[in-house]
Design an enzyme around this catalytic site. Structure first.
Site, mmCIF file in Angstrom:
data_model
loop_
_atom_site.group_PDB
_atom_site.id
_atom_site.type_symbol
_atom_site.label_atom_id
_atom_site.label_comp_id
_atom_site.label_asym_id
_atom_site.label_seq_id
_atom_site.Cartn_x
_atom_site.Cartn_y
_atom_site.Cartn_z
ATOM 1 N N TRP A 94 0.857 -1.190 0.000
ATOM 2 C CA TRP A 94 0.000 0.000 0.000
ATOM 3 C C TRP A 94 0.897 1.245 0.000
ATOM 4 O O TRP A 94 1.861 1.320 0.750
ATOM 5 C CB TRP A 94 -0.908 -0.036 1.243
ATOM 6 N N ASP A 154 -16.052 7.861 -0.152
ATOM 7 C CA ASP A 154 -16.595 7.058 0.939
ATOM 8 C C ASP A 154 -17.360 7.930 1.958
ATOM 9 O O ASP A 154 -16.927 9.048 2.259
ATOM 10 C CB ASP A 154 -15.402 6.381 1.638
ATOM 11 N N ARG A 173 -9.610 -3.965 7.701
ATOM 12 C CA ARG A 173 -10.232 -2.642 7.726
ATOM 13 C C ARG A 173 -11.672 -2.742 8.249
ATOM 14 O O ARG A 173 -12.603 -2.181 7.678
ATOM 15 C CB ARG A 173 -10.224 -1.996 6.331
ATOM 16 N N LYS A 230 -16.470 5.314 -8.547
ATOM 17 C CA LYS A 230 -15.182 4.787 -8.072
ATOM 18 C C LYS A 230 -15.486 3.481 -7.356
ATOM 19 O O LYS A 230 -16.250 3.458 -6.393
ATOM 20 C CB LYS A 230 -14.533 5.803 -7.138
ATOM 21 N N TRP A 231 -14.896 2.382 -7.839
ATOM 22 C CA TRP A 231 -15.182 1.035 -7.320
ATOM 23 C C TRP A 231 -13.975 0.600 -6.497
ATOM 24 O O TRP A 231 -12.928 0.261 -7.047
ATOM 25 C CB TRP A 231 -15.418 0.090 -8.496
ATOM 26 N N ASP A 232 -14.152 0.590 -5.193
ATOM 27 C CA ASP A 232 -13.026 0.345 -4.285
ATOM 28 C C ASP A 232 -13.027 -1.104 -3.801
ATOM 29 O O ASP A 232 -14.031 -1.839 -3.937
ATOM 30 C CB ASP A 232 -13.149 1.313 -3.095
ATOM 31 N N ASN A 245 -11.013 -2.937 -0.419
ATOM 32 C CA ASN A 245 -10.029 -2.574 0.594
ATOM 33 C C ASN A 245 -9.561 -3.684 1.521
ATOM 34 O O ASN A 245 -9.218 -3.404 2.673
ATOM 35 C CB ASN A 245 -10.575 -1.409 1.435
ATOM 36 N N ASP A 288 -2.682 5.445 -3.135
ATOM 37 C CA ASP A 288 -3.082 6.447 -2.146
ATOM 38 C C ASP A 288 -1.916 7.377 -1.816
ATOM 39 O O ASP A 288 -2.095 8.368 -1.106
ATOM 40 C CB ASP A 288 -3.566 5.762 -0.864
#
Ligand code: DGJ
Length: 727
Positions: A201, A369, A445, A478-480, A482, A550
């Site tokens: 990340w 989000d 998360r 936006k398709w996240d 995590n 990120d």
């Protein structure tokens, strides 16, 4: 015809303008590999087959062993497990007797124009049948009845081809595919460096390289996605290859799940590469009459260095991978709410962002989000995709109307494959997430993972998403994604199919994503996975751009974007200017410009000076969009630990304009003043619009651009725009 079959010698020759790939049906119908490399014009290539080498106790086929042939020591076109080839194998099928000895031999073939789509899987496509030619080779394991089709598609104009494999069970008994790699590629020597992209990340796709060594070297993901850790890309660059000279072979798997790229250098110092679905935790039950298709592998060959390998990937992906309305449409310059507000926003705050963004010339507001359920932090509500009207008072439509009234488009965030334990969806359907009986589910998360192999789960998420997308004017999603997959089991599948779940998860995600994209074709989809944790060609078939990382610090981004550029075109690289960095706005903008470009900050907090810079960047974005997005990339200086600078540029197809970017990462006393440019036309003259100097392409590429009066403090940067002038 780019695919030629010499029926006398039973040799297949697959040509692009710059490469040839050759293999042969040998005695006893074994498929042996002959050559992959620079284009060779000869049709008579049967002499390449003579490869007589002795291994240690190499087993032989009794019928032809005396010819020196052994599947253990000859280059095999598609290596099988347990029948004499002791090296890494591409295929292992456990039959109803319980053993996994596998041996497929040539039966027939057909050659046809165009390229078929792969069932259930994303793949490259053609616009017309003239774009590509396909060879399908049928092979059979006589003992088990496994029919294995080897698929090769040649993109003649690109120096590229794709490979895939389809297995059919033509027997009366079930069989279990334990491994089915998408391709096997043989190299007669080991004088190559293996390049690949590792990371984590905030440090995705960092380029690393090591020399091939005897034994097996591998790059894998078993995280359930292509992952931050390793990208499904490897290249083999000849020992003497550089950015601009020498041979480079690139391999990129069109797949978003567990993958493996293995290279074995054997006793004979030859190298075999296999690449495909990771066999760890994979086993696919194939009932009689069923078939299984392996993901597509893209193979690129360049004899003009690593840079040209990248450019071939870029052209190929821009034309034959990226699809839909946004393939060629100019992407909107956006501002995203995440780093500006995180979960702390309401409709008025977003409208205030939009008002300031409008003044700056920004074209779209993306609400990240936090807009749904009771999502005021990351501990809850994934799966509850209904609007939080405490935050968006008056609802989503009212917010969008206010944003649209300012002249901005509107985008929204989803994380469709996830579920929070604290959600209405989980309370109603605790069996809907991935799980294995009796084991505690790991948390990542604060969330679990939906069982995307289940149609009922996908239908529910589709309906929730579609009702928002149908009833609101949404231009972008936006398709996240995590977290990684753990406890990978499905409540619906029988025990003998539980090891299918990793792959079924990916197929399910593709199916859901495909439905959204097909039903809402005007929406620009941007993939994301905690930054760039799922940046792969599979995802690019649905979303033309992917949030790259990120990490928006421009100096650290250099390494990430440089690695990403190995095979992914700039049009796919989500890059934003954010407030969070020690480096100034000039450099933030200059680096993000080599991407889709946008902002990720509170625009109301910008100072007068920053506002001035942003306005100029917005103008530059429009001015340079075409040369960046439709031009060819030339990497000049890599951001390695030993270099103080990083530099790269884009040259338009007709070579009439170019834009080069220079970033000083760390000042040094003996700064280098001349940088030799690349990709220009030596006979054209170019005006530097900053200095008004005019130089020939020959001077700029051979003597170099003199950078002596340009900024060179740590973190400084500049762009140089060159335009052809006619004498
Ligand atoms: C991870 C993404 O990379 C971020 O850009 C942001 O969308 C957050 N997720 C939101 O949770």
């Amino acid at each position: 015809m780019p695919i030629f079959f010499d029926s006398e010698n039973k040799i297949f020759k697959l040509d692009t303008k710059t490469s040839s790939y050759i293999f042969q049906v040998f005695e006893e119908n074994y498929l042996i590999h002959l050559y992959y490399g620079a284009y060779i014009p000869d049709n008579g290539v049967e002499s390449l087959a003579m490869r007589n080498c002795n291994a240690s106790f190499s087993p032989a086929n009794a019928a032809i062993g005396e010819h020196g042939f052994s599947v253990d020591s000859w280059p095999m076109e598609y290596s099988c497990n347990g029948t004499g080839d002791m090296r890494i194998s591409a295929l292992a099928i456990r039959n109803h007797c319980g053993n996994a000895s596998t041996d497929v031999r040539y039966v027939s073939h057909r050659i046809f124009k165009g390229k078929p789509a792969l069932e259930g899987l994303p793949s490259l496509y053609t616009m017309s049948d003239d774009d590509a030619t396909t060879l399908e080779v049928e092979t059979l394991d006589k003992i088990t009845g496994a029919k294995v089709y080897l698929l090769y598609t040649v993109f003649e104009n690109y120096g590229a081809m794709t490979r895939s494999v389809r297995v059919e069970n033509s027997s009366d008994e079930p069989m279990d595919i334990q491994r089915v790699y998408s391709a096997c590629v043989e190299f007669p020597t080991m004088d190559y460096n293996m390049m690949h992209l590792y990371g984590m990340w905030c440090k995705e796709r960092t380029l690393t390289s090591r020399h091939l060594a005897h034994g097996i070297q591998s790059v894998h993901s078993k995280r359930g996605s292509s992952s931050h850790t390793h990208n499904p890309f490897v290249a083999l660059a000849r020992d003497d290859a550089t950015e601009d000279f020498g041979e480079a072979y690139g391999f990129n798997l069109v797949y978003s799940g567990n993958f493996a790229a293995d290279i074995e250098v054997d006793f004979n110092s030859s190298a075999r590469l296999i690449m495909g679905i990771n066999p760890t935790d994979f086993c696919w039950r194939l009932d009689p009459g069923e078939s299984f298709t392996a993901p597509e592998l893209v193979m690129v060959y360049s004899s003009e260095g690593i840079g040209e390998m990248s450019r071939i990937f870029h052209r190929l992906y821009n034309n034959h991978l990226i699809r839909g309305e946004w393939k060629t449409k100019k992407r909107p310059l956006l501002i995203n709410s995440w780093e500006a507000a995180y979960f702390d926003f309401d409709d008025d705050k977003l409208v205030a962002f939009a008002e300031r963004a409008k003044e700056l010339g920004i074209e779209m507001l993306v609400m990240d989000d936090g807009w749904f359920g009771v999502r005021n932090d990351d501990r809850r509500s994934l799966g509850d995709w209904y609007v939080n009207e405490n935050k968006l008072k008056g609802g989503l439509s009212s917010l969008i109307e206010r944003v649209n009234a300012l002249g901005l488009k509107f985008g929204i965030w989803y994380e469709p494959e996830m579920i929070s334990p604290d959600s209405d969806l989980y309370r109603a359907h605790p069996d809907w997430c991935l799980q294995v009986p009796g084991r505690e589910k790991s948390i990542g998360r604060n969330q679990y993972i939906l069982d995307m192999s289940r149609k009922d789960v996908r239908d529910n998420i589709y309906e929730q998403m579609a009702s928002v997308l149908r009833n609101n004017k949404i231009d972008y999603v936006k398709w996240d994604f995590n977290r990684n997959l753990t406890e990978v089991g499905s409540a619906l599948l029988p025990p003998e199919r539980q090891q299918e779940v990793f792959h079924r998860f990916v197929l399910g995600t593709y199916e859901l994503m495909g439905r959204i994209v097909n039903d809402f074709p005007h929406i620009l989809l941007e993939n994301c996975s905690g930054g760039g944790g799922r940046f792969d060609p599979g995802m690019l078939c649905f979303s033309p751009q992917i949030w790259c990382s990120d990490n928006t610090d421009p100096i650290e981004r250099l390494t990430i974007q440089f690695g990403t550029s190995m095979c992914y075109p700039v049009s796919t690289v989500g890059a934003h200017v954010s407030a969070n960095s020690r480096t100034g706005y000039e450099t933030k903008g200059n680096v993000a410009m080599s991407g889709t470009f946008g902002y990720e900050l509170d625009p109301i907090k910008l100072t007068e000076e920053e506002l001035r810079i942003v306005k100029r960047q917005v103008r530059d974005y429009h001015k340079y969009y075409d040369v960046i997005h439709y031009g060819d990339l030339y990497r000049l200086i890599a951001p390695t630990e030993n270099s103080h600078r990083c530099a790269w540029g884009y040259v338009s197809q007709d070579k009439s304009e170019a834009l080069f970017t220079f970033v000083t990462m760390l000042r040094c006393q003996n700064s280098q003043f001349y940088v030799r440019l690349k990709g220009l036309d030596p006979d054209k003259y170019y005006l530097d619009d900053e200095t008004d100097e005019i130089h020939s392409g020959a001077l700029l590429m051979n003597a170099g651009l003199n950078l002596k009066n340009r900024p060179c403090r740590d973190g400084s940067s500049y762009m140089i725009y060159l335009k052809e002038v006619k004498n």
